[in-house]
Design an enzyme around this catalytic site. Sequence first.
Site, short mmCIF file in Angstrom:
data_model
loop_
_atom_site.label_atom_id
_atom_site.label_comp_id
_atom_site.label_asym_id
_atom_site.label_seq_id
_atom_site.Cartn_x
_atom_site.Cartn_y
_atom_site.Cartn_z
N ARG A 26 0.66 -1.37 0.00
CA ARG A 26 -0.01 -0.14 -0.06
C ARG A 26 0.81 1.28 -0.29
O ARG A 26 0.68 2.01 -0.79
CB ARG A 26 -0.94 -0.06 1.08
CG ARG A 26 -2.20 -1.03 1.17
CD ARG A 26 -2.76 -1.46 2.54
NE ARG A 26 -3.94 -2.40 2.25
CZ ARG A 26 -4.01 -3.82 2.16
NH1 ARG A 26 -2.56 -4.27 1.90
NH2 ARG A 26 -5.17 -4.35 1.99
N GLY A 98 -1.45 -11.81 -5.51
CA GLY A 98 -2.61 -11.63 -5.65
C GLY A 98 -2.92 -9.92 -5.46
O GLY A 98 -3.74 -9.44 -6.21
N ARG A 126 -6.71 -17.00 -10.31
CA ARG A 126 -7.41 -16.44 -9.14
C ARG A 126 -8.42 -15.68 -9.84
O ARG A 126 -8.32 -15.05 -10.77
CB ARG A 126 -6.52 -15.66 -8.65
CG ARG A 126 -5.23 -16.42 -7.64
CD ARG A 126 -5.52 -16.73 -6.40
NE ARG A 126 -5.71 -15.71 -5.45
CZ ARG A 126 -4.78 -15.23 -4.70
NH1 ARG A 126 -3.73 -15.64 -4.86
NH2 ARG A 126 -4.99 -14.32 -3.96
N GLN A 171 -9.24 -7.42 -1.72
CA GLN A 171 -8.51 -6.72 -2.39
C GLN A 171 -8.90 -5.93 -3.63
O GLN A 171 -8.55 -4.92 -3.95
CB GLN A 171 -7.55 -7.86 -3.13
CG GLN A 171 -6.32 -8.26 -2.23
CD GLN A 171 -5.84 -9.54 -2.51
OE1 GLN A 171 -6.01 -10.35 -3.60
NE2 GLN A 171 -4.75 -10.06 -1.91
N ASP A 308 -5.13 -15.60 6.46
CA ASP A 308 -4.09 -15.88 6.53
C ASP A 308 -3.47 -16.39 7.61
O ASP A 308 -2.50 -17.07 7.79
CB ASP A 308 -3.04 -14.57 6.23
CG ASP A 308 -3.10 -14.12 4.70
OD1 ASP A 308 -3.54 -14.64 3.70
OD2 ASP A 308 -2.88 -12.97 4.22
N LYS A 335 -6.24 -19.22 -2.55
CA LYS A 335 -5.20 -18.58 -2.32
C LYS A 335 -4.02 -19.12 -3.32
O LYS A 335 -4.39 -19.68 -4.39
CB LYS A 335 -4.83 -18.78 -0.86
CG LYS A 335 -5.90 -17.91 0.00
CD LYS A 335 -5.75 -16.66 -0.07
CE LYS A 335 -6.59 -15.61 0.99
NZ LYS A 335 -6.15 -14.04 1.32
N ARG A 381 2.92 -19.71 3.16
CA ARG A 381 2.35 -20.06 4.57
C ARG A 381 2.24 -21.51 4.99
O ARG A 381 2.33 -21.90 6.15
CB ARG A 381 0.96 -19.21 4.65
CG ARG A 381 1.09 -17.73 4.45
CD ARG A 381 -0.02 -16.85 4.91
NE ARG A 381 0.35 -15.63 4.38
CZ ARG A 381 0.84 -14.71 5.18
NH1 ARG A 381 1.58 -15.07 6.19
NH2 ARG A 381 0.83 -13.46 4.75
#
Length: 427
Positions: A26, A98, A126, A171, A308, A335, A381
Amino acid sequence: MDTIRIIPSILRGIVNIPPSKSISHRAIICGALSSDITKIENIYFSEDIDATLNGVISLGAKLIYKEKNKYGSYNIAIKGTDGQIAPINNVINCNESGSTLRFLIPFAGLSNTKMVFNGKGNLIKRPLDTYYKIFQHQNIKYYNNRGLLPLTIDGMLKPDIFKVKGDISSQFITGLLFSLPLLNGDSKIIMTTELESKAYVALTLELLKIFSIDIKNIEYKEFHIKGNQAYKSTDYKVEGDFSQAAFWLSAGLISDKIQCTDLNKDSIQGDKSIVHTLKHMGGIISDNYIAEPSNLTGIEFDGSQHPDLVPIIATIASVSQGTTIIKKASRLRIKESDRLKAISTELNNLGANIKELDDGLIIMGKKYLNGGLVHSWNDHRIAMSLAIAAIKCKNPVFIKGASAVKKSYPNFWDDYKMLGGNINEWN
């Protein structure tokens, strides 16, 4: 280091948490849209952040400098575009990010240039239907490969009332919030379903405010956006990432004392909730983020707001007493991997007792797992969660695809070793 062997061992010590990936995306985008030079401290160049920085450079921003600091991260300066998108490269490679893809797609509609978005891995498939419906409504031409990337966009985005589902991905909301203030008229975003992952949108609104963009948020049900706004350059430091700290805080609870540094106690990061969740399970975590061995018990966890965190919560639950139920987590199936299937499959391969549901998991905790061969599913992850599970295994754990951590935390294995982990490459 594609396949590694972890010999179960005690982890202890102090680990400096890398800067927030969510905030870094961001801050880079806001800096790229600003009027002058924005200096951003504490950037960690994972593959995802590289993708976003390269993306905004393609859109016309300039990287003035990139200097490594004493903490091992980087300080950068970006010369912004002043909101005038003039692409120097009409192809943006989002790699597997993503966030990069969904944040930058609306900017294609701010220029008269035909833009192409590409990627690799699971990102290619996605879903982008939210944007496709907007393009159809506004007669913006777009082309894709039978619903997959690459995506070509040819047309101008116009001020409008944008009706968007809130249960797909936040998103899309963030992508629109970045771009709509630059249009020559006012817009609204109206949620047609309850917005999930509100904390990520809150993070976007906070960064926009810092860069002088005003958005009226009506209880996360509507967003009113004045047009003809301008991003103003500022200096900004990125704080530590609670979604990465989650792995080490969890490790401390099942191993030995681990302190996580560079975390902001006043952070609005949604994944800060990991502290509350682990405490709810019985975890002992101090105010300065020292986690120590604890007697953990199962809980019920809503995965809709903090998706997440699900892989590491599933991991810690698999070595806790009692049963943990993770629900409302169906979005994890789209994801970097199908994370519900990935984490349940691989933890079960280590000897856990997990039942996979359509939208969640039921985890029956054990004192120890067995160990064995597991796969990361090319998902950072999943790889990091399996590394934490190895602490409670009776035998070595072999992780294939261990290099997946480069997506968000390239130094993860170095930090694991620094805390006492016994890792070596395996052929």
